[in-house]
Design a protein around this motif. Structure first.
Motif, PDB file in Angstrom:
ATOM      1  N   GLN A  64     -18.107  16.364  21.574  1.00 31.67           N
ATOM      2  CA  GLN A  64     -16.748  16.879  21.483  1.00 31.67           C
ATOM      3  C   GLN A  64     -16.570  17.901  20.367  1.00 31.67           C
ATOM      4  OE1 GLN A  64     -13.956  13.631  21.318  1.00 31.67           O
ATOM      5  NE2 GLN A  64     -14.496  12.875  23.347  1.00 31.67           N
ATOM      6  N   ALA A  67     -19.610  22.087  19.115  1.00 32.27           N
ATOM      7  CA  ALA A  67     -19.576  23.462  19.640  1.00 32.27           C
ATOM      8  C   ALA A  67     -20.973  23.958  20.000  1.00 32.27           C
ATOM      9  CB  ALA A  67     -18.900  24.412  18.633  1.00 32.27           C
ATOM     10  N   TYR A 259     -19.363  24.200   2.149  1.00 32.23           N
ATOM     11  CA  TYR A 259     -19.315  23.367   3.357  1.00 32.23           C
ATOM     12  C   TYR A 259     -19.395  21.882   3.001  1.00 32.23           C
ATOM     13  CZ  TYR A 259     -19.739  27.503   6.235  1.00 32.23           C
ATOM     14  OH  TYR A 259     -19.502  28.708   6.842  1.00 32.23           O
ATOM     15  N   ASP A 260     -18.675  21.066   3.785  1.00 33.30           N
ATOM     16  CA  ASP A 260     -18.595  19.629   3.520  1.00 33.30           C
ATOM     17  C   ASP A 260     -19.462  18.841   4.509  1.00 33.30           C
ATOM     18  OD1 ASP A 260     -17.140  19.458   5.901  1.00 33.30           O
ATOM     19  OD2 ASP A 260     -15.199  19.395   4.883  1.00 33.30           O
ATOM     20  N   PHE A 264     -17.051  20.320  11.104  1.00 32.86           N
ATOM     21  CA  PHE A 264     -16.756  21.739  10.860  1.00 32.86           C
ATOM     22  C   PHE A 264     -18.002  22.424  10.296  1.00 32.86           C
ATOM     23  CE2 PHE A 264     -12.484  19.786  10.703  1.00 32.86           C
ATOM     24  CZ  PHE A 264     -11.873  20.544  11.681  1.00 32.86           C
ATOM     25  N   SER A 268     -20.658  25.095  12.422  1.00 39.09           N
ATOM     26  CA  SER A 268     -20.911  26.429  11.860  1.00 39.09           C
ATOM     27  C   SER A 268     -22.377  26.830  11.943  1.00 39.09           C
ATOM     28  CB  SER A 268     -20.465  26.471  10.390  1.00 39.09           C
ATOM     29  OG  SER A 268     -19.085  26.205  10.279  1.00 39.09           O
TER      30      SER A 268
ATOM     31  N   ASN B   9     -11.503  22.472   5.205  1.00 34.18           N
ATOM     32  CA  ASN B   9     -12.916  22.451   5.577  1.00 34.18           C
ATOM     33  C   ASN B   9     -13.377  23.888   5.788  1.00 34.18           C
ATOM     34  OD1 ASN B   9     -11.251  20.380   7.438  1.00 34.18           O
ATOM     35  ND2 ASN B   9     -12.977  19.326   6.537  1.00 34.18           N
ATOM     36  N   VAL B  11     -15.477  26.539   7.608  1.00 33.48           N
ATOM     37  CA  VAL B  11     -16.076  26.578   8.949  1.00 33.48           C
ATOM     38  C   VAL B  11     -16.280  28.030   9.375  1.00 33.48           C
ATOM     39  CG1 VAL B  11     -13.791  26.184  10.009  1.00 33.48           C
ATOM     40  CG2 VAL B  11     -15.859  25.819  11.369  1.00 33.48           C
ATOM     41  N   TRP B  15     -11.774  29.146   6.612  1.00 35.90           N
ATOM     42  CA  TRP B  15     -11.246  27.845   6.201  1.00 35.90           C
ATOM     43  C   TRP B  15     -10.293  27.275   7.233  1.00 35.90           C
ATOM     44  CZ3 TRP B  15     -13.082  25.103   2.186  1.00 35.90           C
ATOM     45  CH2 TRP B  15     -13.890  25.799   1.272  1.00 35.90           C
ATOM     46  N   HIS B  16     -10.549  26.021   7.592  1.00 43.02           N
ATOM     47  CA  HIS B  16      -9.603  25.217   8.363  1.00 43.02           C
ATOM     48  C   HIS B  16      -8.819  24.385   7.358  1.00 43.02           C
ATOM     49  CE1 HIS B  16      -8.888  21.101  10.134  1.00 43.02           C
ATOM     50  NE2 HIS B  16      -8.167  21.863  10.928  1.00 43.02           N
ATOM     51  N   MET B  63      -8.432  22.186  16.849  1.00 44.86           N
ATOM     52  CA  MET B  63      -9.318  22.561  15.745  1.00 44.86           C
ATOM     53  C   MET B  63     -10.647  21.817  15.816  1.00 44.86           C
ATOM     54  SD  MET B  63      -7.853  24.974  14.131  1.00 44.86           S
ATOM     55  CE  MET B  63      -6.312  25.731  13.558  1.00 44.86           C
ATOM     56  N   GLN B  64     -10.637  20.598  16.320  1.00 45.06           N
ATOM     57  CA  GLN B  64     -11.876  19.823  16.389  1.00 45.06           C
ATOM     58  C   GLN B  64     -12.690  20.087  17.650  1.00 45.06           C
ATOM     59  OE1 GLN B  64     -11.062  15.663  15.711  1.00 45.06           O
ATOM     60  NE2 GLN B  64     -10.305  16.020  13.641  1.00 45.06           N
ATOM     61  N   LYS B  65     -12.012  20.443  18.731  1.00 42.08           N
ATOM     62  CA  LYS B  65     -12.711  20.432  20.025  1.00 42.08           C
ATOM     63  C   LYS B  65     -12.806  21.769  20.755  1.00 42.08           C
ATOM     64  CE  LYS B  65     -11.473  15.627  21.070  1.00 42.08           C
ATOM     65  NZ  LYS B  65     -10.783  14.726  22.022  1.00 42.08           N
ATOM     66  N   ALA B  67     -13.937  24.758  19.860  1.00 48.34           N
ATOM     67  CA  ALA B  67     -15.078  25.653  19.588  1.00 48.34           C
ATOM     68  C   ALA B  67     -14.633  27.096  19.444  1.00 48.34           C
ATOM     69  CB  ALA B  67     -16.141  25.512  20.685  1.00 48.34           C
ATOM     70  N   PHE B  69     -13.922  28.720  16.431  1.00 51.15           N
ATOM     71  CA  PHE B  69     -14.040  29.347  15.111  1.00 51.15           C
ATOM     72  C   PHE B  69     -15.027  30.505  15.065  1.00 51.15           C
ATOM     73  CE2 PHE B  69     -12.860  24.862  14.052  1.00 51.15           C
ATOM     74  CZ  PHE B  69     -11.540  25.143  13.754  1.00 51.15           C
ATOM     75  N   SER B 267     -13.081  24.820  25.788  1.00 51.71           N
ATOM     76  CA  SER B 267     -14.147  25.376  24.949  1.00 51.71           C
ATOM     77  C   SER B 267     -15.047  26.331  25.729  1.00 51.71           C
ATOM     78  CB  SER B 267     -14.970  24.251  24.317  1.00 51.71           C
ATOM     79  OG  SER B 267     -15.758  23.580  25.289  1.00 51.71           O
TER      80      SER B 267
END
Lengths: 282, 282
Positions: A64, A67, A259-260, A264, A268, B9, B11, B15-16, B63-65, B67, B69, B267
């Motif tokens: 999910q 990406a 980056y964490d 995300f 990347s 985060n 990405v 930045w998100h 933002m999570q799903k 794709a 970015f 996506s």
């Protein structure tokens, strides 16, 4: 062995499918997800990248959030995302329900300690049972690589290094680089393997890497975010680097400022990892 | 108006970030997420794509799903993902807790019926309050477009068509094309607006499109999966197409065999939508 289809979704011209199956190794029902890129069939077989997820995850997180499909479709890669532990009401969990042991936290080891030894055989599951299922049911070429995140990065490195003849390449995002020397790992290895730390060594990629023959080591790519909250206490990629230097192995360790530990970060750099594997799977 | 940063985060070089703020319009605390592509600052401002999500979602799903970015970073697009309803214990929900009305299901209307009129003013929130906040706090160029999924596709079309001077382009994935003529829409519009169906018309993009001046209509792109379980009963893109034909508007309606209603579908085609918007925002 038979598979039960749970769901399927078309994505980037291919198919994301989730399956359920009885696991003899883990003695429970397991779930996995697979991405089949467009055009793959019996006459056009594809290599497989196994993906191992981190603590609290299951087969869904990567599919999910990573990406990965656009590049996997372009590169013609099958991706298999495994679950992170055995599952079911009969499967023993952490006694206090902690997130870092038990369900969702199998650490890709073969447990020897009761009650976990009844189901937690994730090393054998990933190394043998799951690939046998994949090879039986899907149009795979026979070539495979392995990758993962955090606890799954640890799993990918351990599986890959101990089975270097099976894997064309190994990569990891923010792996737990030395579980014998961090709190997450010490808790898990004690619980699954007991107090004899000699038995822990075969599940520590930094210790394994130091003893790996450079000529037999698959290509290794590690990506690490430098704003990762777990970097210093739990992950310790410098231990992998030191072992690689000791063994004369050309580890690619990329460190990314800002980056964490999240998806995300993974999303990347997943394209880079997929290209890395595709090159070695070609 | 002040913003409280919830999380951030890195990405794809940008930045998100998630923010919380007091909403005067919705009379509650609201949350949104923003993606700031790399290199954007006071001297290098960027256009904004507003994203409206579907039933049960909040600011996180896209933002999570989605794709999005990688392309957003390359195209230099800011993306703002709004929540789908007012939130909080004081906010009236569906009386039976259904997923398709109340919390997570604001339908982007200004409610006139008690008790929903106390908080459910999502049309004004998306049209006025949220952009005012974005314009005050982030380095935006002033140009904006709008997109969304399902209920959010409906929202994007309605907001875009009723404010064609504000939006350079409009797109939608699997939109609820005519909420006055489908079960989801009929339930929501009755609950929020009452039984006078004349008041529903301004929230029906197919009815609005039929009365839109072709020369003033922003470019329109719709993507629809043909394996979408909601296609025939709830979505009905053919009503949008008929209105576009009637008004002489060049609607781009792309129909994709095999794709369903999920983020796996979104996506797969988000890059195309982002390029579409970037072209019209240039």
């Amino acid at each position: 062995m038979s598979l039960e289809l749970i769901s399927k979704n078309k994505v980037h011209g291919g198919w994301h499918k989730r399956y359920r199956h009885e696991s003899a190794v883990n003695n429970c029902t397991m779930t996995f997800a697979i991405y089949l890129p467009p055009g793959v069939d019996e006459s056009q077989r594809a290599p497989v990248l196994y993906w191992l997820s981190g603590l609290t995850c299951n087969d869904e997180n990567f599919m999910q959030k990573a990406a990965a499909f656009k590049s996997a479709a372009e590169l013609g890669l099958i991706i298999v995302a495994a679950d992170t532990s055995p599952r079911g009401e009969q499967v023993a969990d952490d006694k206090e329900g902690a997130y870092d042991f038990g369900l969702g936290a199998g650490f890709y080891v073969n447990a020897t300690q009761a009650p976990y030894d009844q189901h937690y055989q994730m090393y054998d599951y990933i190394n043998e049972e799951l690939p046998a299922l994949i090879n039986e049911h899907f149009p795979v070429s026979g070539k495979q690589s392995i990758s993962g995140h955090s606890m799954g990065g640890h799993g990918a490195l351990v599986l890959g290094l101990r089975n270097s003849d099976k894997f064309a390449s190994i990569s990891a995002f923010a792996p737990i680089a030395s579980p014998t020397r961090c709190p997450w790992g010490e808790k898990a290895l004690t619980g699954y393997l007991g107090n004899d730390k000699q038995t822990w060594r075969e599940y520590d990629s930094s210790l394994l890497l130091a003893e790996t023959n450079a000529e037999q080591c698959p290509p290794l790519l590690i990506s690490q975010g430098l704003a990762d909250d777990f970097l210093q206490q739990q992950l310790k990629p410098e231990l992998l680097q030191a072992s690689a230097d000791e063994a004369g192995i050309a580890l690619i360790l990329e460190q990314h400022p800002g980056y964490d530990h999240s998806y995300f970060f993974i999303s990347s750099f997943i394209d880079q990892h997929l290209r890395f594997h595709a090159k070695h799977l070609a």
